[in-house]
Design a protein around this motif. Structure first.
Motif, PDB file in Angstrom:
ATOM      1  N   LEU A   1      -0.822  -0.835   3.599  1.00 39.47           N
ATOM      2  CA  LEU A   1      -2.103  -0.804   4.288  1.00 39.47           C
ATOM      3  C   LEU A   1      -1.984  -0.089   5.628  1.00 39.47           C
ATOM      4  N   PRO A   2      -3.055   0.578   6.072  1.00 43.34           N
ATOM      5  CA  PRO A   2      -3.004   1.251   7.378  1.00 43.34           C
ATOM      6  C   PRO A   2      -2.664   0.255   8.487  1.00 43.34           C
ATOM      7  N   GLY A   3      -1.730   0.666   9.334  1.00 42.31           N
ATOM      8  CA  GLY A   3      -1.333  -0.168  10.448  1.00 42.31           C
ATOM      9  C   GLY A   3      -0.185  -1.101  10.146  1.00 42.31           C
ATOM     10  N   SER A   4       0.309  -1.134   8.907  1.00 38.61           N
ATOM     11  CA  SER A   4       1.400  -2.036   8.577  1.00 38.61           C
ATOM     12  C   SER A   4       2.757  -1.369   8.690  1.00 38.61           C
ATOM     13  N   VAL A   5       2.824  -0.053   8.859  1.00 41.45           N
ATOM     14  CA  VAL A   5       4.083   0.669   9.094  1.00 41.45           C
ATOM     15  C   VAL A   5       3.852   1.635  10.245  1.00 41.45           C
ATOM     16  N   ARG A   6       4.937   2.030  10.852  1.00 40.39           N
ATOM     17  CA  ARG A   6       4.837   2.940  11.982  1.00 40.39           C
ATOM     18  C   ARG A   6       4.428   4.326  11.496  1.00 40.39           C
TER      19      ARG A   6
END
Length: 599
Positions: free
Chosen positions: A114-119
């Motif tokens: 999901l967007p924002g869950s990894v750098r």
């Protein structure tokens, strides 16, 4: 001392050994080929082409992780703030930073993150042919896009791209400055009152004034809304926009509405004054900029007589004369009134027509008929026909609110296929008279004889018109002495095409035909209804010109470099790795030829 022949033989054996070692080396799988494995910190030499560099923050493509055996760094480090961790104590689906999932490599389980869950990561790419070997301290890969072009990409380790600015301290000192710099307009801003313009522009609503009430309003032209075509009173008339509208009114109790409904009273359509220009609103007491509405026909107020509501308005026609920026100079109105029987659920169809013309135009001079194009037809404009020397528009059936055929008819619009129908209550019983009545109902009165080839055809120029063909219906003979063959449908077929330049095509009519369909029925009695239908079908005969030739294709040349095949073979380039065996074979043949020439 080594002879040249011996050196060539040794080089040949070396190349054959390289070819055998290449064939014995295991090839990477298709899954590993599609995944960049360069998330491990440290220099990585591009070997396997992959797809376009993924955006680690929003990649919807499932990736299969292929990590080196000695890798200990987590390619998906958990973020300190996990925005998608919405369920405490439970692993949220596709939330790669959720510690409740207890996954070292989340993408081995999740289809995407999901967007924002990894750098987020930033890649810098150049053409792969420009790089021979990479010594970058950052992770790097060779990616291949959908068109087969390979690019060498380096992931930039820019920590600033993963953080916003630090939280600012807001106090009474800097609050006003920050609000002025970053603030915007309030969503509840008060609209500013615009002063009236000096004159009307095309499409502007026309202002009217009620002297007795001291109220300014707009000239309305009721229009149909919804599937039932009910009259909407809020539709304003636009300046210089000549148009006609038709709508229906339904009455639950016509006994009370007959004399109390303003829409049925002719006085409600002329008991006001029209403002010549909008700036007249600043001085409503002056008569200088007010135009009275004059009656062009005799009217009577609605009257309920027994079971009939008399003198109700069925048609309103405004004639408005304008004089450019000087505004409206003259307004006249005419009415058509009818009687309506009082019964439950009774309906009334009303027509509202507004015509604009120049003030200098005199009634004595016969106004020129409007064009449907100049010269070519415009889509949506009336299809012009000719009967004798009379030019008019081709029409088709129109029904009233109760479904019966109306005396008013629809105009046939050029390029618009149309279907309409209604129920006819014949006045004639005799077969021949009945046939004539139905024919006239289908094609209208007077019967069209010619159709205009172009939209600006002149009735005096017979060469600008073409005769309308007619194909009468045929019904097989039946053994019936009291039967009558009557037409029940008319299909108007129009053949048209574009002429002239492609940049400015002109539509013209090549031909038209009336195609009737009939059926045999018993001789009708009075009061029996006949279902009629008309269809309009426009067929495009335009012959398109030959398409232009294709754009020239580039003539690709091989690099002018003798050592280029050797560089490709020894660099393990991803784009040519599969062809390295063929290149080595070509070199072997070349060296054997040299060896034979020496011996």
């Amino acid at each position: 001392m080594c002879t040249p022949q011996l050196l060539l033989l040794l080089l040949l054996l070396l190349l054959v050994g390289l070819m055998l070692s290449d064939a014995a080396r295991p090839q990477p799988s298709s899954t590993a080929r599609a995944l960049p494995t360069s998330w491990v910190l440290g220099p990585v030499t591009p070997e396997v082409p992959t797809t376009a560099p993924p955006d680690l923050s929003e990649s919807p493509t499932p990736w299969t992780l292929s990590m080196p055996e000695n890798a200990t760094t987590d390619p998906f480090p958990a973020l300190s703030i996990c925005v998608c961790d919405l369920t405490p104590g439970t692993c949220d689906l596709n939330c790669c930073c959720d510690k409740d999932c207890d996954l070292l490599h989340p993408r081995t389980v999740f289809s995407f993150c999901l967007p924002g869950s990894v750098r987020s990561s930033s890649w810098v790419c150049v053409d792969n042919s420009l790089v021979f070997r990479s010594n970058s301290p950052f992770p790097s890969r060779v990616f291949t896009d959908s068109s087969g072009i390979t690019q060498f990409c380096v992931r930039v380790n820019n920590s600033k791209s993963n953080y916003f600015q630090e939280l600012q301290t807001v106090n009474a000192t800097n609050f006003q400055a920050l609000a002025a710099e970053f603030g915007g307009q309030f969503f509840t801003s008060t609209p500013k009152t615009q002063p009236p313009g000096p004159f009307y522009r095309a499409g502007d609503p026309i202002l009217i004034y009620y002297p007795g009430l001291s109220v300014v309003s707009l000239l309305r032209q009721p229009a149909a809304v919804g599937a039932g075509g009910l009259c909407a009173e809020s539709n304003p008339a636009g300046f210089l926009e000549s148009k006609s509208t038709t709508c229906a009114r339904f009455f639950k109790d016509l006994t009370s509405s007959c004399t109390s409904e303003p829409a049925l009273d002719a006085a409600s359509y002329h008991n006001f004054r029209v403002l010549k220009v909008p700036r007249a609103m600043t001085d409503l007491q002056s008569m200088k900029f007010q135009v009275p509405v004059t009656l062009a026909s005799q009217t009577s107020p609605p009257l309920l007589a027994g079971n009939t509501c008399q003198n109700i308005v069925s048609q309103v026609i405004y004639e408005i004369e304008t004089n450019g920026t000087f505004g409206i100079q003259k307004v006249s109105v005419s009415f058509r009134q009818t009687n309506l029987t009082v019964k439950p659920g009774v309906s009334l169809q009303q027509d509202f027509i507004i015509h604009f013309r120049a003030f200098q135009q005199r009634e004595a001079a016969s106004p020129a008929a409007p064009r449907s194009g100049n010269p070519g037809y415009l889509t949506g404009k009336p299809l012009l026909v000719l009967t004798g020397d009379l030019s008019h528009s081709m029409t088709l059936l129109q029904s009233e609110g109760n479904g019966l055929c109306s005396a008013k008819r629809h105009e046939v619009q050029f390029g618009v296929n149309t279907v309409s129908g209604c129920q006819l209550r014949p006045k004639e019983v005799n077969c021949s008279h009945l046939q004539e009545e139905i024919y006239q109902t289908l094609h209208g009165r007077p019967r069209p004889e010619h159709v205009a080839i172009f939209g600006n055809a002149d009735p005096a120029q017979k060469g600008g018109w073409t005769r309308i063909l007619s194909k009468n219906c045929r019904v097989s003979t039946v053994n019936c002495t009291s039967c009558c063959v009557i037409p029940v449908s008319l299909e108007i077929q129009v053949l048209w095409a574009h002429l002239g330049l492609q940049s400015n095509p002109q539509a013209h009519v090549a031909g038209a035909r009336f195609l009737y369909q009939c059926k045999s029925v018993q001789e009708l009695q009075r009061g029996i209804e006949v279902s009629l239908m008309t269809l309009v079908n426009f067929m495009d005969l335009t012959q398109k010109p030959e398409p232009p030739r294709d754009q020239p294709r580039p003539d690709w040349k091989l690099p002018f470099d003798f050592f280029f095949p050797f560089k490709v073979a020894f660099s393990r380039g991803a784009s040519v790795q599969k062809d390295s065996s063929s290149l080595i074979l070509i070199l072997c043949v070349f060296l054997l030829g040299l060896l034979n020439s020496q011996t």
